[in-house]
Write an enzyme that holds these catalytic residues in place. Structure first.
Site, PDB file in Angstrom:
ATOM      1  N   GLY A  19       0.842  -1.193   0.000  1.00 42.06           N
ATOM      2  CA  GLY A  19       0.000   0.000   0.000  1.00 42.06           C
ATOM      3  C   GLY A  19       0.866   1.228   0.000  1.00 42.06           C
ATOM      4  O   GLY A  19       2.090   1.142  -0.132  1.00 42.06           O
ATOM      5  N   VAL A  33       5.131  -2.090   2.710  1.00 37.00           N
ATOM      6  CA  VAL A  33       4.880  -3.491   2.370  1.00 37.00           C
ATOM      7  C   VAL A  33       4.799  -4.329   3.646  1.00 37.00           C
ATOM      8  O   VAL A  33       5.441  -4.015   4.652  1.00 37.00           O
ATOM      9  CB  VAL A  33       5.998  -4.020   1.431  1.00 37.00           C
ATOM     10  CG1 VAL A  33       7.355  -4.013   2.138  1.00 37.00           C
ATOM     11  CG2 VAL A  33       5.701  -5.420   0.917  1.00 37.00           C
ATOM     12  N   ASP A  38      -9.790   2.825  10.461  1.00 33.88           N
ATOM     13  CA  ASP A  38      -9.797   2.126   9.164  1.00 33.88           C
ATOM     14  C   ASP A  38     -10.278   0.681   9.325  1.00 33.88           C
ATOM     15  O   ASP A  38      -9.658  -0.253   8.828  1.00 33.88           O
ATOM     16  CB  ASP A  38      -8.414   2.157   8.519  1.00 33.88           C
ATOM     17  CG  ASP A  38      -8.462   1.846   7.015  1.00 33.88           C
ATOM     18  OD1 ASP A  38      -9.575   1.905   6.428  1.00 33.88           O
ATOM     19  OD2 ASP A  38      -7.415   1.529   6.427  1.00 33.88           O
TER      20      ASP A  38
END
Length: 403
Positions: free
Chosen positions: A80, A84, A196
């Protein structure tokens, strides 16, 4: 939004809403700048690839002897904007771990590291240790060494979707209960908002069915009166106050996200699959109806005079199939409220009757094996009303607990 299985076709309901919401100029602002970062030992090493070995030194505090441990990178399990995550094996012990490697700004402390160091709970991913590494380009990386959990809720969901099956309700209950337990802990003990929550950030052990909340890269300790960025959380799971641009939100944004995850497990597909920030609000309004002026005030007072077309809420029983237990629908409705202060807390969600099956004295997994730990509450029950504690702890669990 496509018609839900067994439910109405809502696609035609959102046209007027889309035009009105678009006029609000709700948009996806850019990501926040790097936060404060900092860390421990610096070791040499190139970018992780299969077979690459990273060595680091641990110990050396409180008279503990220093020792070198080495990790062999086996495969990348996630990438992302952050960096990693790769699966690795400790060469000294044979233990499999996950290592999250993120580019480090030398000027700042790393908030994710600080938060992970403060947590210890069976439903939260644990940090084993951390170290810095450098590249030949003199870039500094922070490596977070964590326990390895082989599956994610996203992949489990995809498995059932590919098989054209719904997730069995016992697993929906088991996974969601543990998600709420993890949230109850992080919201109260370290006092952190995850920001999130989504299926990709929920890890599942396929053997024990233990669940762990992971990825604290967006997490933050929220301080009353202090502004936060509103562009946080992945789109399908974003609370409406974030779409409205609120900067003084609470941990109830995680509760909304968890409600979206619950609905997705029950439906087999996302409840609010918006294609943009504007479309996301349209999708929510098509299900919950137009928010009242008071609900808008609770989300963001700047929009109370904004004129929305009046759309009626779609009854929850029309969203879900006819055989859906009423307790499941009731819990979804308590989580997905426009007003953040009306959403139940994570502990209240755990105590909901939808999870009563998990509290039965001889309840087990479908294969006959025992459930993962469900009632080993500790700090998260501090200052909790005795009535709620008694609902959370069945009699058979109370005998083995200190409460």
């Amino acid at each position: 939004m496509a018609a839900m299985p067994g439910g109405p076709d809502l696609a035609g309901a959102g046209g007027a809403v889309a035009v009105a919401v678009d006029a609000m100029q709700v948009d996806d602002p850019p990501r926040a700048s790097a936060e404060e970062k900092h860390g421990p030992t610096i070791m040499g090493g190139n970018d992780p690839v299969t077979g690459h070995i990273i060595s680091t030194t641990i110990g050396g505090k409180n008279d503990e002897p220093k020792r070198t441990i080495s990790y062999m990178a086996e495969r990348v399990v996630g990438t992302g904007s952050f960096g990693v995550v790769f699966q690795a094996k400790c060469l000294e012990t044979g233990e499999t771990v996950a290592i999250k490697k993120v580019l480090q700004d030398k000027r700042y402390k790393n908030r994710e590291l600080q938060i992970m160091r403060s947590m210890d709970h069976c439903n939260v991913i644990s940090l084993k240790h951390c170290f810095f590494s450098t590249t030949s380009r003199d870039e500094l990386f922070l490596n977070l060494v964590m326990e390895f959990v082989p599956e994610s809720l996203y992949r489990v969901l995809k498995h059932y979707k590919d098989m054209k099956q719904r997730m069995p309700l016992i697993y929906v209950k088991l996974y969601m209960y543990q998600i709420f337990r993890g949230l109850a802990y992080i919201h109260t003990v370290p006092g952190v908002c995850h920001r999130d929550i989504k299926p990709q950030n929920i890890l599942v052990d396929p053997l024990t069915h233990q669940v762990k909340v992971c990825d604290f890269g967006s997490a933050k300790m929220l301080i009353k009166g202090e502004a936060n960025i509103s562009y946080i959380c992945s789109r399908y799971y974003r609370a409406p106050e974030l779409i409205f641009g609120a900067t003084e939100y609470t941990t109830s944004i995680d509760i909304w996200s968890a409600g979206c995850v619950l609905a997705e497990l029950l439906l087999g597909q996302p409840l609010f699959p918006g294609e943009s920030a504007v479309d996301q609000l349209v999708e929510i309004i098509k299900v919950l109806g137009t928010p009242t002026r008071e609900e808008i005030r609770c989300m963001n007072p700047n929009y109370t005079e904004f004129k929305f077309p009046q759309i009626k809420a779609c009854p929850w029983h029309k969203i879900f199939h006819k055989r859906m237990p009423p307790e499941a629908i009731d819990l979804v409705s308590r989580l997905l409220q426009y007003s953040p202060n009306l959403r139940c807390t994570a502990l209240e969600a755990c105590a909901h009757s939808f999870f009563d099956e998990l509290r039965e004295p001889h309840a087990k997994l479908p294969n006959g094996r025992p459930f993962p730990p469900l009632f080993n509450f500790k700090q998260e029950l501090a200052n909790t009303h005795p009535e709620l504690v008694s609902r959370l702890l069945p009699e058979h669990a109370q005998r083995h607990s200190g409460f």
